[in-house]
Design a protein around this motif. Sequence first.
Motif: not given
Length: 434
Positions: A324, A347, A363, A367
Amino acid sequence: MSEGVDTVGMDTPPRLAVDRLLDDRETRIIVCCGAGGVGKTTTAAALGVRAAGRGRKAVVLTIDPARRLAQSMGIDSLDNTPRKVETVGTGDGELHAMMLDMKRTFDEIVEAHADGERARAILANPFYQSLSAGFAGTQEYMAMEKLGQLRAQDDWDLIIVDTPPSRSALDFLDAPKRLGSFLDGKFIRVLMAPAKVGGRAGMKFLNVGMSMMTGTLSKLMGASLLKDVQTFVAAMDTMFGGFRTRADATFRLLQAPGTAFLVVAAPEPDALREAAYFVERLAADRMPLAGLVLNRVHGSGADQLSAERALAAAENLEEGGIVDQESGKAGLRDSGSEPTEPAETTRTANPPETGSPGAEGDTAVVDRITAGLLRLHAERMQVIARERRTRDRFTSLHPEVAVAEVTALPGDVHDLAGLRAIGERLAAGVPAGA
Protein backbone atom coordinates in the motif's frame (compact mmCIF):
# COMPACT_ATOMS: atom_id res chain seq x y z
CA MET A 1 -6.23 -45.85 -28.77
CA SER A 2 -9.90 -45.90 -29.73
CA GLU A 3 -11.79 -43.41 -31.86
CA GLY A 4 -12.86 -40.21 -30.13
CA VAL A 5 -9.79 -40.05 -27.87
CA ASP A 6 -6.75 -37.76 -27.98
CA THR A 7 -3.64 -38.44 -25.94
CA VAL A 8 -2.33 -35.30 -24.24
CA GLY A 9 0.48 -36.57 -22.06
CA MET A 10 1.51 -39.04 -19.39
CA ASP A 11 0.38 -36.92 -16.41
CA THR A 12 -3.12 -36.10 -17.69
CA PRO A 13 -6.01 -38.33 -18.75
CA PRO A 14 -6.66 -38.78 -22.48
CA ARG A 15 -8.89 -36.06 -23.86
CA LEU A 16 -12.32 -37.03 -25.13
CA ALA A 17 -12.59 -35.81 -28.73
CA VAL A 18 -16.32 -35.09 -28.84
CA ASP A 19 -16.43 -33.80 -32.42
CA ARG A 20 -14.64 -36.90 -33.67
CA LEU A 21 -17.23 -39.04 -31.90
CA LEU A 22 -20.13 -37.06 -33.40
CA ASP A 23 -18.62 -37.07 -36.89
CA ASP A 24 -18.09 -40.85 -36.90
CA ARG A 25 -20.99 -42.19 -38.97
CA GLU A 26 -20.52 -45.59 -37.39
CA THR A 27 -21.71 -44.10 -34.10
CA ARG A 28 -25.48 -44.53 -34.11
CA ILE A 29 -26.36 -44.32 -30.39
CA ILE A 30 -24.90 -42.16 -27.62
CA VAL A 31 -26.13 -42.87 -24.09
CA CYS A 32 -25.58 -40.18 -21.45
CA CYS A 33 -25.64 -41.76 -18.01
CA GLY A 34 -24.69 -40.79 -14.47
CA ALA A 35 -26.11 -39.68 -11.16
CA GLY A 36 -29.00 -37.24 -10.90
CA GLY A 37 -28.36 -33.50 -11.03
CA VAL A 38 -25.05 -33.60 -12.93
CA GLY A 39 -26.30 -32.17 -16.22
CA LYS A 40 -27.15 -35.28 -18.25
CA THR A 41 -30.13 -33.63 -19.95
CA THR A 42 -28.19 -30.50 -20.87
CA THR A 43 -25.28 -32.61 -22.14
CA ALA A 44 -27.58 -34.77 -24.27
CA ALA A 45 -29.31 -31.72 -25.75
CA ALA A 46 -26.01 -29.93 -26.42
CA LEU A 47 -24.64 -33.03 -28.15
CA GLY A 48 -27.76 -33.15 -30.33
CA VAL A 49 -27.47 -29.49 -31.30
CA ARG A 50 -23.78 -29.85 -32.13
CA ALA A 51 -24.29 -33.10 -34.05
CA ALA A 52 -27.04 -31.53 -36.18
CA GLY A 53 -24.80 -28.53 -36.82
CA ARG A 54 -22.14 -30.93 -38.11
CA GLY A 55 -24.50 -32.65 -40.55
CA ARG A 56 -26.00 -35.50 -38.52
CA LYS A 57 -29.71 -36.30 -38.48
CA ALA A 58 -30.11 -36.68 -34.73
CA VAL A 59 -32.88 -37.30 -32.25
CA VAL A 60 -32.60 -36.67 -28.51
CA LEU A 61 -34.65 -38.90 -26.21
CA THR A 62 -34.94 -37.39 -22.75
CA ILE A 63 -36.49 -38.57 -19.52
CA ASP A 64 -36.36 -35.20 -17.78
CA PRO A 65 -39.17 -34.41 -15.34
CA ALA A 66 -38.31 -30.69 -15.28
CA ARG A 67 -39.03 -30.36 -19.02
CA ARG A 68 -36.18 -27.88 -19.47
CA LEU A 69 -35.14 -29.44 -22.75
CA ALA A 70 -38.25 -28.32 -24.64
CA GLN A 71 -37.87 -24.76 -23.42
CA SER A 72 -34.19 -24.54 -24.34
CA MET A 73 -34.95 -25.81 -27.85
CA GLY A 74 -37.77 -23.37 -28.43
CA ILE A 75 -40.49 -26.06 -28.42
CA ASP A 76 -43.68 -25.50 -26.44
CA SER A 77 -43.71 -29.06 -25.14
CA LEU A 78 -42.24 -32.48 -25.81
CA ASP A 79 -44.13 -35.77 -25.85
CA ASN A 80 -43.69 -39.36 -26.95
CA THR A 81 -43.35 -38.36 -30.61
CA PRO A 82 -40.11 -36.81 -31.94
CA ARG A 83 -40.51 -33.12 -32.84
CA LYS A 84 -38.20 -31.27 -35.17
CA VAL A 85 -36.18 -28.36 -33.82
CA GLU A 86 -36.53 -25.76 -36.56
CA THR A 87 -33.73 -23.29 -35.85
CA VAL A 88 -30.85 -25.60 -35.00
CA GLY A 89 -28.53 -24.25 -37.72
CA THR A 90 -27.52 -24.51 -41.34
CA GLY A 91 -26.44 -27.46 -43.46
CA ASP A 92 -27.91 -30.90 -44.01
CA GLY A 93 -28.20 -31.79 -40.34
CA GLU A 94 -31.49 -32.08 -38.47
CA LEU A 95 -32.41 -32.30 -34.83
CA HIS A 96 -35.52 -33.89 -33.35
CA ALA A 97 -36.37 -34.13 -29.68
CA MET A 98 -38.82 -36.11 -27.59
CA MET A 99 -39.65 -36.80 -23.97
CA LEU A 100 -40.41 -40.34 -22.86
CA ASP A 101 -43.98 -40.95 -21.77
CA MET A 102 -43.51 -44.33 -20.12
CA LYS A 103 -47.23 -45.12 -19.84
CA ARG A 104 -47.85 -44.21 -23.46
CA THR A 105 -44.87 -46.34 -24.53
CA PHE A 106 -46.26 -49.29 -22.55
CA ASP A 107 -49.67 -48.71 -24.17
CA GLU A 108 -48.04 -48.76 -27.61
CA ILE A 109 -46.48 -52.14 -26.85
CA VAL A 110 -49.87 -53.54 -25.83
CA GLU A 111 -51.59 -52.11 -28.89
CA ALA A 112 -48.89 -53.47 -31.20
CA HIS A 113 -48.85 -57.02 -29.78
CA ALA A 114 -52.48 -57.71 -28.84
CA ASP A 115 -55.71 -57.76 -30.85
CA GLY A 116 -58.17 -54.93 -30.36
CA GLU A 117 -60.44 -56.56 -27.77
CA ARG A 118 -57.59 -57.95 -25.68
CA ALA A 119 -55.70 -54.65 -25.88
CA ARG A 120 -58.71 -52.76 -24.57
CA ALA A 121 -59.07 -55.23 -21.69
CA ILE A 122 -55.42 -54.82 -20.75
CA LEU A 123 -55.46 -51.02 -20.96
CA ALA A 124 -58.55 -50.86 -18.71
CA ASN A 125 -57.13 -53.27 -16.11
CA PRO A 126 -56.37 -51.50 -12.78
CA PHE A 127 -53.23 -53.55 -12.15
CA TYR A 128 -51.90 -52.71 -15.61
CA GLN A 129 -52.60 -49.01 -15.04
CA SER A 130 -50.56 -49.09 -11.83
CA LEU A 131 -47.79 -51.12 -13.44
CA SER A 132 -47.48 -48.86 -16.49
CA ALA A 133 -47.57 -45.65 -14.44
CA GLY A 134 -45.06 -46.31 -11.69
CA PHE A 135 -43.91 -49.88 -11.14
CA ALA A 136 -40.24 -50.07 -10.09
CA GLY A 137 -38.09 -50.28 -13.20
CA THR A 138 -40.87 -49.38 -15.64
CA GLN A 139 -39.33 -46.05 -16.62
CA GLU A 140 -35.94 -47.58 -17.37
CA TYR A 141 -37.52 -50.49 -19.24
CA MET A 142 -39.67 -48.17 -21.36
CA ALA A 143 -36.67 -45.96 -22.11
CA MET A 144 -34.99 -49.01 -23.60
CA GLU A 145 -38.19 -49.99 -25.44
CA LYS A 146 -38.36 -46.52 -26.99
CA LEU A 147 -34.68 -46.68 -27.91
CA GLY A 148 -35.32 -49.98 -29.68
CA GLN A 149 -38.29 -48.48 -31.53
CA LEU A 150 -36.29 -45.45 -32.67
CA ARG A 151 -33.40 -47.63 -33.85
CA ALA A 152 -35.76 -49.92 -35.75
CA GLN A 153 -37.38 -46.98 -37.56
CA ASP A 154 -33.98 -45.98 -38.98
CA ASP A 155 -35.16 -42.40 -39.54
CA TRP A 156 -32.14 -40.93 -37.72
CA ASP A 157 -28.46 -41.66 -38.06
CA LEU A 158 -27.77 -40.68 -34.44
CA ILE A 159 -29.89 -41.32 -31.33
CA ILE A 160 -28.86 -39.57 -28.11
CA VAL A 161 -30.40 -40.93 -24.92
CA ASP A 162 -30.69 -39.00 -21.67
CA THR A 163 -31.09 -41.77 -19.10
CA PRO A 164 -33.59 -41.63 -16.22
CA PRO A 165 -32.55 -39.85 -13.02
CA SER A 166 -32.11 -43.12 -11.12
CA ARG A 167 -31.37 -43.18 -7.41
CA SER A 168 -28.58 -45.65 -8.11
CA ALA A 169 -26.17 -45.47 -11.01
CA LEU A 170 -26.82 -49.13 -11.75
CA ASP A 171 -30.63 -48.93 -12.06
CA PHE A 172 -30.51 -47.99 -15.72
CA LEU A 173 -28.75 -51.24 -16.65
CA ASP A 174 -30.50 -53.49 -14.14
CA ALA A 175 -34.13 -52.38 -14.25
CA PRO A 176 -35.02 -53.53 -17.80
CA LYS A 177 -33.87 -57.06 -16.98
CA ARG A 178 -35.65 -56.99 -13.63
CA LEU A 179 -38.97 -55.98 -15.17
CA GLY A 180 -38.54 -58.42 -18.04
CA SER A 181 -37.80 -61.20 -15.58
CA PHE A 182 -40.86 -60.30 -13.51
CA LEU A 183 -43.19 -60.32 -16.50
CA ASP A 184 -41.75 -63.60 -17.71
CA GLY A 185 -41.03 -65.11 -14.29
CA LYS A 186 -42.29 -67.90 -12.07
CA PHE A 187 -44.81 -65.76 -10.20
CA ILE A 188 -46.59 -64.81 -13.42
CA ARG A 189 -46.44 -68.40 -14.67
CA VAL A 190 -48.03 -69.67 -11.44
CA LEU A 191 -50.87 -67.18 -11.80
CA MET A 192 -51.39 -68.35 -15.38
CA ALA A 193 -51.37 -72.05 -14.47
CA PRO A 194 -55.16 -72.51 -14.11
CA ALA A 195 -55.71 -71.12 -17.61
CA LYS A 196 -52.93 -73.29 -19.02
CA VAL A 197 -54.25 -76.62 -17.68
CA GLY A 198 -57.27 -77.81 -19.66
CA GLY A 199 -60.23 -79.94 -18.58
CA ARG A 200 -61.70 -80.96 -15.24
CA ALA A 201 -58.87 -83.36 -14.47
CA GLY A 202 -56.30 -80.65 -14.72
CA MET A 203 -58.30 -78.26 -12.59
CA LYS A 204 -58.92 -80.96 -10.00
CA PHE A 205 -55.19 -81.67 -9.88
CA LEU A 206 -54.39 -78.00 -9.23
CA ASN A 207 -57.39 -77.27 -7.06
CA VAL A 208 -55.89 -77.89 -3.62
CA GLY A 209 -52.53 -76.27 -4.30
CA MET A 210 -53.99 -73.25 -6.11
CA SER A 211 -56.56 -72.71 -3.37
CA MET A 212 -53.84 -72.59 -0.75
CA MET A 213 -51.70 -70.27 -2.85
CA THR A 214 -54.46 -67.88 -3.83
CA GLY A 215 -55.69 -67.80 -0.25
CA THR A 216 -52.24 -66.72 0.91
CA LEU A 217 -51.92 -64.18 -1.91
CA SER A 218 -55.36 -62.77 -1.12
CA LYS A 219 -54.22 -62.06 2.43
CA LEU A 220 -51.01 -60.43 1.20
CA MET A 221 -52.39 -58.49 -1.73
CA GLY A 222 -56.11 -58.25 -1.09
CA ALA A 223 -58.73 -60.20 -3.00
CA SER A 224 -59.52 -57.32 -5.37
CA LEU A 225 -55.86 -56.74 -6.33
CA LEU A 226 -55.26 -60.45 -6.82
CA LYS A 227 -58.25 -60.66 -9.16
CA ASP A 228 -56.93 -57.68 -11.13
CA VAL A 229 -53.50 -59.32 -11.38
CA GLN A 230 -54.95 -62.62 -12.56
CA THR A 231 -57.13 -60.86 -15.14
CA PHE A 232 -54.09 -58.88 -16.32
CA VAL A 233 -51.98 -62.04 -16.55
CA ALA A 234 -54.65 -63.88 -18.55
CA ALA A 235 -54.96 -61.00 -21.00
CA MET A 236 -51.18 -60.56 -21.35
CA ASP A 237 -50.50 -64.30 -21.77
CA THR A 238 -49.30 -64.07 -25.36
CA MET A 239 -47.05 -61.06 -24.69
CA PHE A 240 -44.89 -62.09 -21.73
CA GLY A 241 -42.17 -63.80 -23.73
CA GLY A 242 -41.78 -60.68 -25.83
CA PHE A 243 -40.79 -58.51 -22.87
CA ARG A 244 -37.77 -60.68 -22.06
CA THR A 245 -36.89 -61.00 -25.75
CA ARG A 246 -36.98 -57.25 -26.34
CA ALA A 247 -35.06 -56.52 -23.13
CA ASP A 248 -32.33 -58.93 -24.22
CA ALA A 249 -32.27 -57.48 -27.75
CA THR A 250 -31.91 -53.92 -26.46
CA PHE A 251 -29.18 -55.00 -24.06
CA ARG A 252 -27.26 -56.47 -27.03
CA LEU A 253 -27.86 -53.24 -28.94
CA LEU A 254 -26.21 -51.31 -26.11
CA GLN A 255 -23.19 -53.61 -26.37
CA ALA A 256 -22.88 -53.17 -30.14
CA PRO A 257 -19.95 -51.25 -31.68
CA GLY A 258 -22.26 -48.46 -32.93
CA THR A 259 -23.16 -47.48 -29.35
CA ALA A 260 -21.11 -45.10 -27.18
CA PHE A 261 -21.67 -44.44 -23.48
CA LEU A 262 -20.78 -41.09 -21.99
CA VAL A 263 -20.66 -41.01 -18.20
CA VAL A 264 -21.63 -37.53 -17.01
CA ALA A 265 -20.49 -36.20 -13.64
CA ALA A 266 -19.80 -33.02 -11.72
CA PRO A 267 -16.37 -32.40 -10.12
CA GLU A 268 -17.69 -33.42 -6.71
CA PRO A 269 -16.70 -36.50 -4.69
CA ASP A 270 -20.17 -38.14 -4.62
CA ALA A 271 -20.80 -37.63 -8.35
CA LEU A 272 -17.38 -38.99 -9.33
CA ARG A 273 -17.79 -41.99 -7.04
CA GLU A 274 -21.04 -42.73 -8.85
CA ALA A 275 -19.23 -42.22 -12.17
CA ALA A 276 -16.57 -44.72 -11.10
CA TYR A 277 -19.28 -47.31 -10.35
CA PHE A 278 -20.73 -46.70 -13.82
CA VAL A 279 -17.35 -47.08 -15.51
CA GLU A 280 -16.70 -50.37 -13.71
CA ARG A 281 -20.19 -51.70 -14.43
CA LEU A 282 -20.01 -50.77 -18.11
CA ALA A 283 -16.70 -52.59 -18.37
CA ALA A 284 -18.15 -55.65 -16.62
CA ASP A 285 -21.08 -55.74 -19.06
CA ARG A 286 -18.81 -55.09 -22.06
CA MET A 287 -20.57 -51.81 -22.88
CA PRO A 288 -18.60 -49.44 -25.15
CA LEU A 289 -17.50 -46.49 -23.00
CA ALA A 290 -16.47 -43.36 -24.94
CA GLY A 291 -15.43 -41.32 -21.92
CA LEU A 292 -16.33 -39.04 -19.04
CA VAL A 293 -17.97 -35.62 -19.38
CA LEU A 294 -17.05 -33.54 -16.35
CA ASN A 295 -19.60 -30.74 -16.14
CA ARG A 296 -19.53 -27.35 -14.39
CA VAL A 297 -15.79 -27.24 -14.00
CA HIS A 298 -14.46 -23.91 -12.73
CA GLY A 299 -11.56 -22.16 -14.42
CA SER A 300 -9.74 -18.83 -14.24
CA GLY A 301 -7.99 -16.62 -16.74
CA ALA A 302 -5.60 -15.50 -14.01
CA ASP A 303 -4.56 -18.84 -12.57
CA GLN A 304 -0.92 -17.74 -12.45
CA LEU A 305 -1.91 -15.84 -9.29
CA SER A 306 -2.22 -18.51 -6.61
CA ALA A 307 -4.73 -18.44 -3.77
CA GLU A 308 -1.90 -17.94 -1.26
CA ARG A 309 -0.43 -14.91 -3.06
CA ALA A 310 -3.88 -13.39 -3.55
CA LEU A 311 -4.68 -13.72 0.15
CA ALA A 312 -1.31 -12.26 1.13
CA ALA A 313 -1.86 -9.27 -1.15
CA ALA A 314 -5.36 -8.76 0.25
CA GLU A 315 -4.03 -8.78 3.82
CA ASN A 316 -1.33 -6.24 2.93
CA LEU A 317 -3.92 -3.91 1.45
CA GLU A 318 -6.25 -4.27 4.43
CA GLU A 319 -3.49 -3.81 7.01
CA GLY A 320 -1.63 -1.00 5.25
CA GLY A 321 1.38 -3.18 4.43
CA ILE A 322 4.18 -2.54 2.02
CA VAL A 323 2.10 -2.99 -1.07
CA ASP A 324 0.00 0.00 0.00
CA GLN A 325 2.94 2.27 0.38
CA GLU A 326 4.23 4.72 -2.15
CA SER A 327 5.78 2.91 -5.15
CA GLY A 328 5.33 -0.33 -3.21
CA LYS A 329 8.64 0.33 -1.37
CA ALA A 330 7.91 3.08 1.12
CA GLY A 331 9.71 2.55 4.39
CA LEU A 332 12.38 0.46 2.64
CA ARG A 333 14.34 3.29 1.03
CA ASP A 334 17.04 2.93 3.63
CA SER A 335 17.57 -0.76 4.15
CA GLY A 336 19.76 -0.09 7.18
CA SER A 337 17.26 1.84 9.27
CA GLU A 338 13.67 1.58 10.41
CA PRO A 339 11.13 3.80 8.69
CA THR A 340 10.65 7.03 10.56
CA GLU A 341 6.88 7.10 9.92
CA PRO A 342 4.22 4.44 10.22
CA ALA A 343 2.74 3.04 7.01
CA GLU A 344 -0.48 5.03 7.29
CA THR A 345 1.50 8.23 7.63
CA THR A 346 3.70 7.35 4.66
CA ARG A 347 0.62 7.11 2.46
CA THR A 348 -0.06 10.83 3.10
CA ALA A 349 3.54 12.08 3.14
CA ASN A 350 2.75 14.18 0.08
CA PRO A 351 -0.62 15.81 0.85
CA PRO A 352 -3.16 15.88 -1.94
CA GLU A 353 -3.17 18.97 -4.06
CA THR A 354 -5.75 21.63 -3.58
CA GLY A 355 -9.06 20.73 -5.12
CA SER A 356 -8.83 17.00 -4.33
CA PRO A 357 -9.46 16.77 -0.56
CA GLY A 358 -10.91 13.21 -0.90
CA ALA A 359 -7.86 11.57 -2.51
CA GLU A 360 -6.86 9.69 0.65
CA GLY A 361 -10.41 8.40 1.15
CA ASP A 362 -10.67 7.37 -2.48
CA THR A 363 -7.46 5.38 -2.17
CA ALA A 364 -8.80 3.56 0.89
CA VAL A 365 -11.99 2.63 -0.98
CA VAL A 366 -9.99 1.33 -3.95
CA ASP A 367 -7.82 -0.71 -1.58
CA ARG A 368 -10.87 -2.29 0.07
CA ILE A 369 -12.41 -3.18 -3.31
CA THR A 370 -9.11 -4.58 -4.56
CA ALA A 371 -8.69 -6.65 -1.40
CA GLY A 372 -12.20 -8.03 -1.81
CA LEU A 373 -11.53 -9.00 -5.42
CA LEU A 374 -8.29 -10.70 -4.39
CA ARG A 375 -10.15 -12.73 -1.77
CA LEU A 376 -12.78 -13.74 -4.34
CA HIS A 377 -10.00 -14.84 -6.66
CA ALA A 378 -8.41 -16.84 -3.84
CA GLU A 379 -11.73 -18.61 -3.20
CA ARG A 380 -12.03 -19.42 -6.91
CA MET A 381 -8.50 -20.83 -6.99
CA GLN A 382 -9.26 -22.97 -3.93
CA VAL A 383 -12.37 -24.34 -5.67
CA ILE A 384 -10.32 -25.11 -8.78
CA ALA A 385 -7.67 -26.88 -6.71
CA ARG A 386 -10.32 -28.96 -4.91
CA GLU A 387 -12.00 -29.94 -8.19
CA ARG A 388 -8.66 -30.95 -9.70
CA ARG A 389 -7.82 -33.12 -6.71
CA THR A 390 -11.22 -34.81 -6.98
CA ARG A 391 -10.76 -35.34 -10.72
CA ASP A 392 -7.24 -36.67 -10.22
CA ARG A 393 -8.48 -39.26 -7.73
CA PHE A 394 -10.89 -40.53 -10.39
CA THR A 395 -8.31 -40.54 -13.18
CA SER A 396 -5.76 -42.31 -10.98
CA LEU A 397 -8.27 -45.16 -10.60
CA HIS A 398 -9.33 -45.08 -14.27
CA PRO A 399 -6.41 -43.64 -16.28
CA GLU A 400 -7.78 -45.19 -19.47
CA VAL A 401 -11.01 -43.15 -19.43
CA ALA A 402 -10.98 -40.15 -21.78
CA VAL A 403 -12.23 -36.92 -20.18
CA ALA A 404 -13.90 -33.77 -21.52
CA GLU A 405 -14.13 -30.96 -18.98
CA VAL A 406 -16.94 -28.47 -19.54
CA THR A 407 -16.52 -24.98 -18.14
CA ALA A 408 -19.34 -23.79 -15.90
CA LEU A 409 -21.54 -21.14 -17.52
CA PRO A 410 -22.46 -17.97 -15.58
CA GLY A 411 -26.16 -18.91 -15.61
CA ASP A 412 -28.65 -21.63 -16.50
CA VAL A 413 -29.05 -22.88 -20.06
CA HIS A 414 -32.46 -21.80 -21.34
CA ASP A 415 -32.14 -21.49 -25.13
CA LEU A 416 -30.34 -22.83 -28.20
CA ALA A 417 -27.53 -20.31 -27.80
CA GLY A 418 -26.80 -21.76 -24.37
CA LEU A 419 -26.83 -25.30 -25.75
CA ARG A 420 -24.42 -24.26 -28.51
CA ALA A 421 -22.13 -22.75 -25.88
CA ILE A 422 -22.16 -26.03 -23.96
CA GLY A 423 -21.44 -27.87 -27.21
CA GLU A 424 -18.41 -25.67 -27.85
CA ARG A 425 -17.11 -26.37 -24.36
CA LEU A 426 -17.67 -30.09 -24.87
CA ALA A 427 -15.67 -29.96 -28.07
CA ALA A 428 -12.88 -27.97 -26.44
CA GLY A 429 -12.69 -30.58 -23.71
CA VAL A 430 -10.87 -28.46 -21.12
CA PRO A 431 -12.00 -25.47 -19.02
CA ALA A 432 -10.91 -21.96 -19.89
CA GLY A 433 -7.62 -21.07 -18.26
CA ALA A 434 -6.73 -24.69 -17.52
